[in-house]
Design a protein around this motif. Structure first.
Motif, PDB file in Angstrom:
ATOM      1  N   GLY A 155       0.779  -1.230   0.000  1.00  0.00           N
ATOM      2  CA  GLY A 155       0.000   0.000   0.000  1.00  0.00           C
ATOM      3  C   GLY A 155       0.809   1.277   0.000  1.00  0.00           C
ATOM      4  O   GLY A 155       0.450   2.265  -0.669  1.00  0.00           O
ATOM      5  N   GLN A 156       1.898   1.301   0.747  1.00  0.00           N
ATOM      6  CA  GLN A 156       2.675   2.536   0.865  1.00  0.00           C
ATOM      7  C   GLN A 156       3.241   2.989  -0.474  1.00  0.00           C
ATOM      8  O   GLN A 156       3.412   4.190  -0.707  1.00  0.00           O
ATOM      9  CB  GLN A 156       3.800   2.350   1.882  1.00  0.00           C
ATOM     10  CG  GLN A 156       3.326   2.138   3.318  1.00  0.00           C
ATOM     11  CD  GLN A 156       2.555   3.330   3.862  1.00  0.00           C
ATOM     12  OE1 GLN A 156       2.743   4.466   3.413  1.00  0.00           O
ATOM     13  NE2 GLN A 156       1.689   3.080   4.832  1.00  0.00           N
ATOM     14  N   GLU A 157       3.542   2.052  -1.365  1.00  0.00           N
ATOM     15  CA  GLU A 157       4.064   2.421  -2.684  1.00  0.00           C
ATOM     16  C   GLU A 157       3.026   3.178  -3.503  1.00  0.00           C
ATOM     17  O   GLU A 157       3.363   4.113  -4.232  1.00  0.00           O
ATOM     18  CB  GLU A 157       4.522   1.169  -3.439  1.00  0.00           C
ATOM     19  CG  GLU A 157       5.856   0.616  -2.976  1.00  0.00           C
ATOM     20  CD  GLU A 157       6.990   1.619  -3.172  1.00  0.00           C
ATOM     21  OE1 GLU A 157       7.123   2.171  -4.270  1.00  0.00           O
ATOM     22  OE2 GLU A 157       7.723   1.856  -2.193  1.00  0.00           O
ATOM     23  N   ILE A 158       1.770   2.783  -3.389  1.00  0.00           N
ATOM     24  CA  ILE A 158       0.705   3.502  -4.106  1.00  0.00           C
ATOM     25  C   ILE A 158       0.503   4.880  -3.499  1.00  0.00           C
ATOM     26  O   ILE A 158       0.347   5.870  -4.216  1.00  0.00           O
ATOM     27  CB  ILE A 158      -0.606   2.696  -4.077  1.00  0.00           C
ATOM     28  CG1 ILE A 158      -0.421   1.360  -4.802  1.00  0.00           C
ATOM     29  CG2 ILE A 158      -1.740   3.495  -4.724  1.00  0.00           C
ATOM     30  CD1 ILE A 158      -1.650   0.480  -4.799  1.00  0.00           C
ATOM     31  N   ILE A 159       0.507   4.958  -2.174  1.00  0.00           N
ATOM     32  CA  ILE A 159       0.360   6.251  -1.502  1.00  0.00           C
ATOM     33  C   ILE A 159       1.478   7.196  -1.930  1.00  0.00           C
ATOM     34  O   ILE A 159       1.241   8.365  -2.251  1.00  0.00           O
ATOM     35  CB  ILE A 159       0.365   6.056   0.029  1.00  0.00           C
ATOM     36  CG1 ILE A 159      -0.886   5.292   0.470  1.00  0.00           C
ATOM     37  CG2 ILE A 159       0.442   7.399   0.753  1.00  0.00           C
ATOM     38  CD1 ILE A 159      -0.880   4.873   1.920  1.00  0.00           C
TER      39      ILE A 159
END
Length: 462
Positions: A155-159
């Motif tokens: 998720g953090q990569e998309i954020i």
């Protein structure tokens, strides 16, 4: 507004005479069932061909088609390209939307097209993060189907990619933008059910299609399907069309019932009560009937703990899925509070407020003398009369009109409006990760056979 003051505000409005029912949507009447119409107004701007938002679909399967059909109902939107790994779906796309479409089996070719403003990602779950990040880096706005990610650490990569790109990224739990959710949030914040103590969610199904036994086309073979690309980062296996067309049944490509169904409920719940999510989960279940090669359960029960926050009291949530429900099927989503309950659907919300019985009955009075029983009854009667003056009871339903365009339309309308205005989406990547993360806790607990803890603020396992 504090919960105490919002409750007082709700009670005050709820006791207003029904004569002004048409102008005060907050009223709950004392004894009669009331149905109140919800309303939605839309921007009627008509856009010229030069002002269209050009979109491309990546993953033209069942959900991808339904997404695109809803997106194209929003004025000023045009589909220009479609990508899928099965050639039959590319042919179907042209049947549905015209021979002018650019079609490809390689999503990277699609991202290179300069005339595409936004992409709709409706691939299997294990491809969401890779394609979403690539699309944002390519300067495209992104609508990504739920769950946003297959694994917690994606998720953090998309954020990060969304923040660096400055583009809009909307996660696709389509019920999020519904009239039902909007009214439920308003009612909850106004104290309609008091303090929440429990959520009850269930989804029962009784059909092969409902259990993801989707049809497999007769021309499925290694020539019509790019199976190696489909596998992606998943373990390599020989060509097997069942895995391609029924990917939800395999944990290597999907996220089971939790990622497919829990995540909708978490999106609604977290939105309505302004929460970041649960802190603990305990799951059980099993594969009871659909033993067709799948490696995910068809019956799942998960219990969640929500911690106390500024917007809600501590409470528990029960999520139940049954893909072999002999009852015939059905579903529900109900918030239960100290002063009432709220059943939430995309097109309606029903609030039911009951009278809390505080007066002892014969069972607990039997050990006292007749005189003492009379004294106790008199004392409780005085307290009960005071309570009746403050609390209304009864059931009220807020219902969307027959011509309501629907939650799916509203979610895309929110997405495209955000693109045009630079505004906020209702379900950005942070919200999407919190909803997906809460759902994925069920899988984590199920396969580990133990409770798991989650940090809802920082969105990570503990």
């Amino acid at each position: 507004m504090t919960k105490k003051n919002s409750r007082r505000s709700f009670i005050k409005r709820a006791t207003i005479t029904s004569a002004v029912l048409g102008t005060s949507p907050y009223i709950l009447t004392a004894s009669n069932d009331e149905i109140i119409a919800l309303k939605r107004s839309y921007d009627n701007t008509v856009y010229s061909a030069n002002d269209h938002i050009n979109i491309a679909l990546i993953g033209s399967g069942i959900q991808g088609i339904y997404d695109t059909q809803s997106a194209l109902k929003v004025d000023g939107v045009k589909l220009v390209a479609v990508c899928d790994l099965y050639t039959g779906r590319l042919e179907r796309a042209k049947e549905l939307w015209g021979d002018h479409l650019f079609v490809t089996r390689d999503y990277r070719e699609l991202l290179e097209l300069k005339d595409i403003d936004a992409v709709l990602i409706a691939t299997p779950d294990h491809w969401h993060q890779t394609i979403a990040v690539a699309a944002l880096k390519a300067g495209k706005h992104v609508y990504c189907e739920k769950p946003m990610v297959q694994n917690f650490n994606e998720g953090q990569e998309i954020i990060k990619a969304q923040k660096l790109s400055g583009k809009i990224c909307q996660i696709g739990s389509q019920g999020m933008s519904s009239l039902g959710n909007e009214k439920a949030k308003e009612l909850y914040e106004d104290g309609a059910i008091g303090d929440i103590v429990m959520l009850d969610m269930y989804n029962d199904r009784y059909s092969a299609e409902g259990a993801w036994q989707y049809p497999i086309p007769t021309d499925a073979d290694p020539n019509t399907i790019d199976f190696d690309t489909f596998l992606g980062k998943a373990p390599k296996v020989p060509f097997e069309p069942t895995r391609f067309f029924r990917w939800r049944n395999y944990k290597e490509y999907g996220t089971g019932v939790a990622g497919d169904l829990f995540v909708h409920a978490f999106s609604t719940l977290n939105y309505v009560i302004s929460s970041n999510g649960p802190s603990r989960a305990l799951a059980t279940g099993g594969l009871r009937y659909w033993k067709d090669g799948r490696n995910v359960p068809d019956v799942s029960i998960t219990l969640y703990d929500y911690p106390k926050t500024n917007t809600h009291s501590p409470f528990n949530a029960a999520f139940r899925i049954n893909f072999i429900a002999g009852s015939g099927g059905g579903g529900g989503f109900k918030l239960i509070g100290t002063e009432g309950e709220m059943e939430i659907g995309q097109n309606s919300v029903t609030v039911n407020r009951s009278k809390l019985n505080m007066v002892p009955g014969g069972y607990s009075m039997i050990s006292f003398t007749e005189e003492m029983q009379k004294n106790i009854q008199k004392e409780y009667a005085a307290q009960e009369n005071d309570r009746k003056s403050q609390l209304t009871t009864g059931k009220t339903t807020w219902q969307a009109p027959k011509d309501y365009k629907g939650a799916h339309y509203d979610h895309f309308n929110n997405f495209f409006t955000s693109i045009r205005t630079g505004g906020k989406t209702i379900q950005d990547p942070k919200f999407g990760l919190r909803a997906a993360g809460a759902a994925l806790l069920a899988n984590e607990s199920y396969y580990k056979r133990q409770p798991v803890n989650w940090d809802p603020e920082n969105m990570k396992l503990i």
